[in-house]
Scaffold this motif. Structure first.
Motif, PDB file in Angstrom:
ATOM      1  N   THR A  97      31.060  24.839  36.889  1.00  0.00           N
ATOM      2  CA  THR A  97      31.457  26.233  37.050  1.00  0.00           C
ATOM      3  C   THR A  97      31.948  26.544  38.461  1.00  0.00           C
ATOM      4  O   THR A  97      32.877  27.329  38.639  1.00  0.00           O
ATOM      5  CB  THR A  97      30.269  27.159  36.722  1.00  0.00           C
ATOM      6  OG1 THR A  97      29.760  26.830  35.423  1.00  0.00           O
ATOM      7  CG2 THR A  97      30.686  28.619  36.746  1.00  0.00           C
ATOM      8  N   TYR A  98      31.317  25.932  39.463  1.00  0.00           N
ATOM      9  CA  TYR A  98      31.633  26.241  40.860  1.00  0.00           C
ATOM     10  C   TYR A  98      32.205  25.009  41.568  1.00  0.00           C
ATOM     11  O   TYR A  98      31.783  23.882  41.281  1.00  0.00           O
ATOM     12  CB  TYR A  98      30.374  26.670  41.613  1.00  0.00           C
ATOM     13  CG  TYR A  98      29.775  27.981  41.167  1.00  0.00           C
ATOM     14  CD1 TYR A  98      30.186  29.180  41.735  1.00  0.00           C
ATOM     15  CD2 TYR A  98      28.770  28.015  40.199  1.00  0.00           C
ATOM     16  CE1 TYR A  98      29.606  30.385  41.349  1.00  0.00           C
ATOM     17  CE2 TYR A  98      28.196  29.216  39.805  1.00  0.00           C
ATOM     18  CZ  TYR A  98      28.618  30.399  40.390  1.00  0.00           C
ATOM     19  OH  TYR A  98      28.051  31.587  40.006  1.00  0.00           O
ATOM     20  N   ALA A 157      27.363  24.037  45.596  1.00  0.00           N
ATOM     21  CA  ALA A 157      28.093  24.652  44.487  1.00  0.00           C
ATOM     22  C   ALA A 157      27.221  25.765  43.938  1.00  0.00           C
ATOM     23  O   ALA A 157      26.052  25.536  43.627  1.00  0.00           O
ATOM     24  CB  ALA A 157      28.401  23.628  43.386  1.00  0.00           C
ATOM     25  N   GLY A 158      27.775  26.964  43.837  1.00  0.00           N
ATOM     26  CA  GLY A 158      26.996  28.069  43.313  1.00  0.00           C
ATOM     27  C   GLY A 158      27.215  29.335  44.110  1.00  0.00           C
ATOM     28  O   GLY A 158      28.209  29.494  44.825  1.00  0.00           O
ATOM     29  N   GLY A 163      21.721  31.315  42.887  1.00  0.00           N
ATOM     30  CA  GLY A 163      21.248  29.935  42.865  1.00  0.00           C
ATOM     31  C   GLY A 163      22.419  28.985  42.932  1.00  0.00           C
ATOM     32  O   GLY A 163      23.564  29.384  43.138  1.00  0.00           O
ATOM     33  N   GLY A 164      22.137  27.711  42.758  1.00  0.00           N
ATOM     34  CA  GLY A 164      23.215  26.736  42.812  1.00  0.00           C
ATOM     35  C   GLY A 164      22.706  25.314  42.874  1.00  0.00           C
ATOM     36  O   GLY A 164      21.561  25.019  42.512  1.00  0.00           O
ATOM     37  N   VAL A 165      23.567  24.456  43.384  1.00  0.00           N
ATOM     38  CA  VAL A 165      23.277  23.025  43.487  1.00  0.00           C
ATOM     39  C   VAL A 165      23.632  22.565  44.891  1.00  0.00           C
ATOM     40  O   VAL A 165      24.690  22.910  45.424  1.00  0.00           O
ATOM     41  CB  VAL A 165      24.084  22.213  42.453  1.00  0.00           C
ATOM     42  CG1 VAL A 165      23.933  20.714  42.697  1.00  0.00           C
ATOM     43  CG2 VAL A 165      23.625  22.552  41.044  1.00  0.00           C
ATOM     44  N   ARG A 196      32.166  37.224  40.237  1.00  0.00           N
ATOM     45  CA  ARG A 196      30.995  36.445  40.643  1.00  0.00           C
ATOM     46  C   ARG A 196      29.908  36.497  39.583  1.00  0.00           C
ATOM     47  O   ARG A 196      29.256  35.492  39.292  1.00  0.00           O
ATOM     48  CB  ARG A 196      30.452  36.965  41.974  1.00  0.00           C
ATOM     49  CG  ARG A 196      31.294  36.618  43.183  1.00  0.00           C
ATOM     50  CD  ARG A 196      30.720  37.266  44.428  1.00  0.00           C
ATOM     51  NE  ARG A 196      29.336  36.852  44.667  1.00  0.00           N
ATOM     52  CZ  ARG A 196      28.536  37.457  45.546  1.00  0.00           C
ATOM     53  NH1 ARG A 196      28.957  38.507  46.230  1.00  0.00           N
ATOM     54  NH2 ARG A 196      27.292  37.014  45.706  1.00  0.00           N
ATOM     55  N   LEU A 197      29.711  37.670  38.995  1.00  0.00           N
ATOM     56  CA  LEU A 197      28.695  37.812  37.960  1.00  0.00           C
ATOM     57  C   LEU A 197      29.040  36.969  36.740  1.00  0.00           C
ATOM     58  O   LEU A 197      28.164  36.324  36.148  1.00  0.00           O
ATOM     59  CB  LEU A 197      28.555  39.282  37.564  1.00  0.00           C
ATOM     60  CG  LEU A 197      27.509  39.594  36.494  1.00  0.00           C
ATOM     61  CD1 LEU A 197      26.121  39.141  36.948  1.00  0.00           C
ATOM     62  CD2 LEU A 197      27.505  41.079  36.160  1.00  0.00           C
ATOM     63  N   ALA A 198      30.322  36.950  36.362  1.00  0.00           N
ATOM     64  CA  ALA A 198      30.744  36.158  35.208  1.00  0.00           C
ATOM     65  C   ALA A 198      30.517  34.667  35.465  1.00  0.00           C
ATOM     66  O   ALA A 198      30.085  33.934  34.564  1.00  0.00           O
ATOM     67  CB  ALA A 198      32.208  36.432  34.901  1.00  0.00           C
ATOM     68  N   GLN A 199      30.804  34.214  36.688  1.00  0.00           N
ATOM     69  CA  GLN A 199      30.566  32.805  37.033  1.00  0.00           C
ATOM     70  C   GLN A 199      29.084  32.470  36.957  1.00  0.00           C
ATOM     71  O   GLN A 199      28.699  31.433  36.417  1.00  0.00           O
ATOM     72  CB  GLN A 199      31.092  32.509  38.435  1.00  0.00           C
ATOM     73  CG  GLN A 199      32.568  32.186  38.499  1.00  0.00           C
ATOM     74  CD  GLN A 199      32.950  31.688  39.868  1.00  0.00           C
ATOM     75  OE1 GLN A 199      32.761  32.364  40.882  1.00  0.00           O
ATOM     76  NE2 GLN A 199      33.502  30.494  39.930  1.00  0.00           N
ATOM     77  N   ALA A 200      28.251  33.351  37.509  1.00  0.00           N
ATOM     78  CA  ALA A 200      26.807  33.107  37.486  1.00  0.00           C
ATOM     79  C   ALA A 200      26.277  33.078  36.053  1.00  0.00           C
ATOM     80  O   ALA A 200      25.406  32.269  35.718  1.00  0.00           O
ATOM     81  CB  ALA A 200      26.092  34.176  38.305  1.00  0.00           C
ATOM     82  N   GLN A 201      26.812  33.941  35.200  1.00  0.00           N
ATOM     83  CA  GLN A 201      26.401  33.942  33.800  1.00  0.00           C
ATOM     84  C   GLN A 201      26.830  32.659  33.103  1.00  0.00           C
ATOM     85  O   GLN A 201      26.079  32.095  32.297  1.00  0.00           O
ATOM     86  CB  GLN A 201      26.985  35.165  33.092  1.00  0.00           C
ATOM     87  CG  GLN A 201      26.353  36.481  33.518  1.00  0.00           C
ATOM     88  CD  GLN A 201      27.044  37.689  32.919  1.00  0.00           C
ATOM     89  OE1 GLN A 201      28.209  37.620  32.514  1.00  0.00           O
ATOM     90  NE2 GLN A 201      26.341  38.810  32.852  1.00  0.00           N
ATOM     91  N   GLN A 202      28.027  32.187  33.422  1.00  0.00           N
ATOM     92  CA  GLN A 202      28.512  30.941  32.825  1.00  0.00           C
ATOM     93  C   GLN A 202      27.641  29.765  33.237  1.00  0.00           C
ATOM     94  O   GLN A 202      27.383  28.856  32.430  1.00  0.00           O
ATOM     95  CB  GLN A 202      29.967  30.697  33.238  1.00  0.00           C
ATOM     96  CG  GLN A 202      30.589  29.470  32.608  1.00  0.00           C
ATOM     97  CD  GLN A 202      32.044  29.295  33.017  1.00  0.00           C
ATOM     98  OE1 GLN A 202      32.640  30.181  33.638  1.00  0.00           O
ATOM     99  NE2 GLN A 202      32.624  28.159  32.669  1.00  0.00           N
TER     100      GLN A 202
END
Length: 219
Positions: A97-98, A157-158, A163-165, A196-202
């Motif tokens: 995603t990111y 990434a994130g 959150g993220g990796v 940003r919200l859509a990416q986090a949801q994905q």
């Protein structure tokens, strides 16, 4: 989460070449497989000792059954680590995603031992930006050690409020990240735009991580 700008600062060296995501995931899946295989082998040997002692040495002692109990214990702990402590699949979702962005500095504040693995408290800083949130980091492949070279910079990434990796240079050390204080970063998540919200949801980063999954009481 925006990338740090290097073009405006001639004294800042350019970031290293980004690691290959497929190789990162392959290395961590292999590390996970080796860890599980090692633990299963230990459990099998411990359970087999009483059987071998009975058949080969005709040794019938209740003390020998301690090995069986220990073997079953190792097996149970292995299953727990596999269910709760392994984040490779979730990291893969985030990496799809990111994009990976290089951050030249990460500070390890402290670490906590838990039954399911070590949880590290870290702060990933970005040049020219302030107020980086304190994050909880869990090794995706279930290892407990803090990787060498992390202080020299990491790939991220994130979106930190969600959150993220975190990937250590070389691509072998991969950590799943969540804010250490989910409620404290709520305002930053609320102020995030629709994209940003859509990416986090994905990437499935929009919910508080459950205690058992994050491997730290109270998370």
């Amino acid at each position: 989460m925006g990338a740090a700008s290097h073009a405006d600062d001639p004294q800042t060296p350019p970031p290293p070449a980004a690691p290959d995501v497929a190789q990162i995931l392959r290395a961590n899946y292999l590390s996970l497989a080796l860890l599980i295989a090692k633990r299963l082998l230990i459990a099998t040997v411990l359970v087999a000792i009483p059987v071998a002692a009975d058949r080969l040495l005709e040794l019938d002692s209740p003390f020998v059954m301690v090995f069986t109990v220990a073997g079953v214990g190792v097996l149970v702990l292995t299953v727990h680590r596999l269910i709760y402590g392994i984040r490779v699949s979730q990291c893969a979702r985030v990496l799809r995603t990111y994009p990976l962005e290089f951050h030249p500095r990460v500070l390890k504040k402290r670490e906590r031992w838990t039954q399911y693995g070590n949880v590290f408290e870290v702060r990933v800083t970005t040049r020219g930006q302030h107020g980086a949130p304190l994050m909880l980091a869990v090794n995706a492949a279930g290892r407990r050690r803090w990787p060498e070279g992390a202080e020299e910079g990491v790939w991220l990434a994130g979106d930190l409020p969600f959150g993220g990796v975190m990937v250590v240079r070389g691509g072998k050390g991969m950590f799943f990240l969540k804010p250490a204080d989910w409620d404290k970063t709520a305002r930053k998540r609320e102020e995030a735009g629709a994209e940003r919200l859509a990416q986090a949801q994905q990437a499935k980063l929009t919910h508080r991580t459950k205690r058992a999954v994050m491997m730290r009481p109270g998370a």
